[in-house]
Design an enzyme around this catalytic site. Structure first.
Site, PDB file in Angstrom:
ATOM      1  N   GLU A  56      68.035  24.421  47.923  1.00  0.00           N
ATOM      2  CA  GLU A  56      66.966  24.982  47.099  1.00  0.00           C
ATOM      3  C   GLU A  56      67.362  25.017  45.625  1.00  0.00           C
ATOM      4  O   GLU A  56      66.551  24.725  44.747  1.00  0.00           O
ATOM      5  CB  GLU A  56      66.612  26.389  47.584  1.00  0.00           C
ATOM      6  CG  GLU A  56      65.916  26.432  48.936  1.00  0.00           C
ATOM      7  CD  GLU A  56      64.546  25.775  48.915  1.00  0.00           C
ATOM      8  OE1 GLU A  56      63.986  25.571  47.822  1.00  0.00           O
ATOM      9  OE2 GLU A  56      64.034  25.455  49.999  1.00  0.00           O
ATOM     10  N   TYR A 147      61.911  33.190  44.712  1.00  0.00           N
ATOM     11  CA  TYR A 147      61.579  31.993  45.483  1.00  0.00           C
ATOM     12  C   TYR A 147      62.716  31.612  46.433  1.00  0.00           C
ATOM     13  O   TYR A 147      62.500  31.401  47.635  1.00  0.00           O
ATOM     14  CB  TYR A 147      61.264  30.814  44.556  1.00  0.00           C
ATOM     15  CG  TYR A 147      61.228  29.508  45.303  1.00  0.00           C
ATOM     16  CD1 TYR A 147      60.117  29.157  46.054  1.00  0.00           C
ATOM     17  CD2 TYR A 147      62.335  28.661  45.313  1.00  0.00           C
ATOM     18  CE1 TYR A 147      60.092  27.983  46.787  1.00  0.00           C
ATOM     19  CE2 TYR A 147      62.322  27.488  46.040  1.00  0.00           C
ATOM     20  CZ  TYR A 147      61.201  27.148  46.775  1.00  0.00           C
ATOM     21  OH  TYR A 147      61.192  25.994  47.512  1.00  0.00           O
ATOM     22  N   ASP A 165      56.279  28.046  45.004  1.00  0.00           N
ATOM     23  CA  ASP A 165      56.640  27.107  43.946  1.00  0.00           C
ATOM     24  C   ASP A 165      55.358  26.453  43.446  1.00  0.00           C
ATOM     25  O   ASP A 165      54.251  26.845  43.835  1.00  0.00           O
ATOM     26  CB  ASP A 165      57.664  26.073  44.440  1.00  0.00           C
ATOM     27  CG  ASP A 165      57.094  25.114  45.484  1.00  0.00           C
ATOM     28  OD1 ASP A 165      55.918  25.293  45.904  1.00  0.00           O
ATOM     29  OD2 ASP A 165      57.814  24.180  45.878  1.00  0.00           O
TER      30      ASP A 165
END
Length: 471
Positions: A56, A147, A165
């Site tokens: 990520e 996130y 996102d």
């Protein structure tokens, strides 16, 4: 069923449609979520949270194909949290070199060190260092924001929390036919998070039993079907029966979805920066280099001595400032353009070749004094930090600005000198030298004859990237 009816059954139907589609259409073979899951194996599949974390962070502002290559190199060097925590900054920078936004790598290392210390404090002898299992605890790790925390918690621990996102903002705004949405504005992102959490939990009535699949499915839909560029592929979308934007298009309320729902974000004009770089070359292809400040462009990376300017006399002043005490003026060898996501940098490259036996320490000291001081100041008497630089001549962008109060409080202090030292070409290959540095060396006369400077090829050698990423 159209988007107007948003009861619990609507949300659970959308959940199921996205999860089923994602499980069936996992289009990208990604090492951190391999092997692919099926409807029968999804709930028993256990993803490694460290792998998801690294993937990520790498995926932020970087193309997926590039991430896959760098991910393999990273895991080869740092297969566990413990290995990453024990690594030096230089080792981490070297593996990351070329992918851009280098602060991400430092955050990963800081996070690993935090987890290792946390593990030791909990006295979990014999157990491997692990990661927290909730969003609230994950947010305590340096460098992990909402996130990333949501992605790890939902994918690895099945916590029903939405990960938002740009792709998810686009999918949710179209699903709800919300026109007043700008994917780049924090207020819009916050609203999308609220919509997403409503979908994730069916308004609190029925939390999704496969939250990781729902998050990954929404992201995949936004990347491949409900696309960021070009008309959405509505005919292939599993949510076409639930989509408010498609209904508005079919009813003639709008003439197109792209650029209307959500609004096309206003593009910011890239600024142009002009820079002078002086390559100081010593015997044996050894060069004076500078360690960049941690913040801003090329944070913590190695670069060649450089100063910004605004043309004309300021460019000449920059060359003079970077002379390093050389008897002869540096010779101009060419100009290059280096593209960042928000900056086009034009670099005029000059060259000084020092004879055998030159005092490297003296040259580095002279360069350090000039890079430390505001433009035009005498190197032997650095001015206070609060003194303004002469217009048009300053260090490259990246050093955080001080407030007026902080500058006044330290007015009598001398700024610490930049780290200026000499490294061989072979040493630079093993260190965190920026891609810009190699492009500048390529302009030297002997390199033009021999071809591009050969940077050591590793699994992490920097492939070409789009302009959405930066060095």
């Amino acid at each position: 069923m159209l988007a107007a009816a948003r009861g619990a059954s609507y949300h659970t139907d959308v959940q199921r449609a996205v999860v089923d589609w994602w499980i069936e259409h996992q289009r990208r073979d990604l090492p951190w979520r391999s092997p692919h899951v099926t409807a029968a194996t999804y709930h028993s599949k256990r993803y490694d949270p460290y792998h998801i974390w690294v993937s990520e962070v790498m995926s932020q502002q970087t193309q997926l194909g590039t991430v896959v290559r760098y991910y393999a190199a990273w895991m080869s060097h740092f297969p566990t949290i413990e290995a990453l925590a024990a690594a030096s900054e230089a080792e981490v920078r070297a593996v990351w070199a070329g992918m851009g936004y280098y602060r991400r790598a430092m955050y990963l290392r800081e996070g690993a060190r935090y987890l290792t210390e946390r593990h030791a404090q909990q006295q979990q002898r014999g157990a491997a260092v692990g990661m927290p299992r909730s969003v609230a605890e994950l947010l305590k790790i340096p460098g992990i924001g909402p996130y990333t925390a949501a992605a790890i918690a939902s994918v690895c621990y099945h916590e029903p929390v939405i990960a938002v996102d740009g792709n998810v903002v686009r999918v949710l705004s179209r699903l709800r036919a919300e026109r007043d949405v700008d994917p780049k504005k924090p207020a819009s992102i916050k609203r999308a998070g609220e919509w997403g959490q409503e979908l994730m939990t069916a308004g609190g009535a029925a939390p999704c039993t496969a939250p990781g699949a729902l998050n990954q499915g929404l992201m995949e839909l936004g990347a491949s079907i409900c696309r960021p560029a070009g008309a959405p592929l509505c005919g292939e979308c599993p949510l076409k029966a639930y989509c408010g934007a498609r209904a508005a298009l079919l009813d003639g309320e709008i003439t197109a979805i792209e650029g209307v729902i959500p609004l096309r974000a206003a593009s910011s004009k890239k600024r142009v920066e002009e820079v002078v770089c002086v390559v100081h070359e010593f015997a044996g292809r050894r060069y004076a280099v500078v360690r960049r400040p941690e913040g801003g462009l090329l944070g913590g990376m190695l670069e060649l001595p450089s100063l910004g300017h605004t043309g004309g006399a300021t460019a000449a002043a920059a060359v003079q400032a970077l002379r390093g005490g050389a008897a002869a003026a540096p010779r101009r060898v060419g100009q290059l353009k280096h593209v960042f996501s928000h900056i086009d940098m034009l670099v005029d490259v000059y060259h000084v070749r020092w004879p055998d036996g030159a005092e490297e320490a003296r040259v580095c000291g002279a360069l350090a004094a000039q890079l430390q001081a505001p433009a035009g100041a005498a190197a032997s008497q650095p001015p206070p930090r609060s003194e303004e630089a002469k217009p048009g001549l300053a260090r490259r962008k990246g050093t955080p600005k001080k407030t007026a109060a902080a500058a006044t409080a330290t007015a009598t202090e001398e700024a610490p000198p930049p780290r200026v030292f000499v490294k061989s070409e072979a040493e630079l290959q093993a260190l965190a030298a920026s891609r810009l540095l190699w492009k500048e060396l390529h302009l030297l006369p002997d390199r033009k004859k021999q071809g591009r400077v050969t940077k050591k090829k590793t699994a992490a050698a920097a492939p070409k990237r789009s302009r959405s990423t930066a060095d």
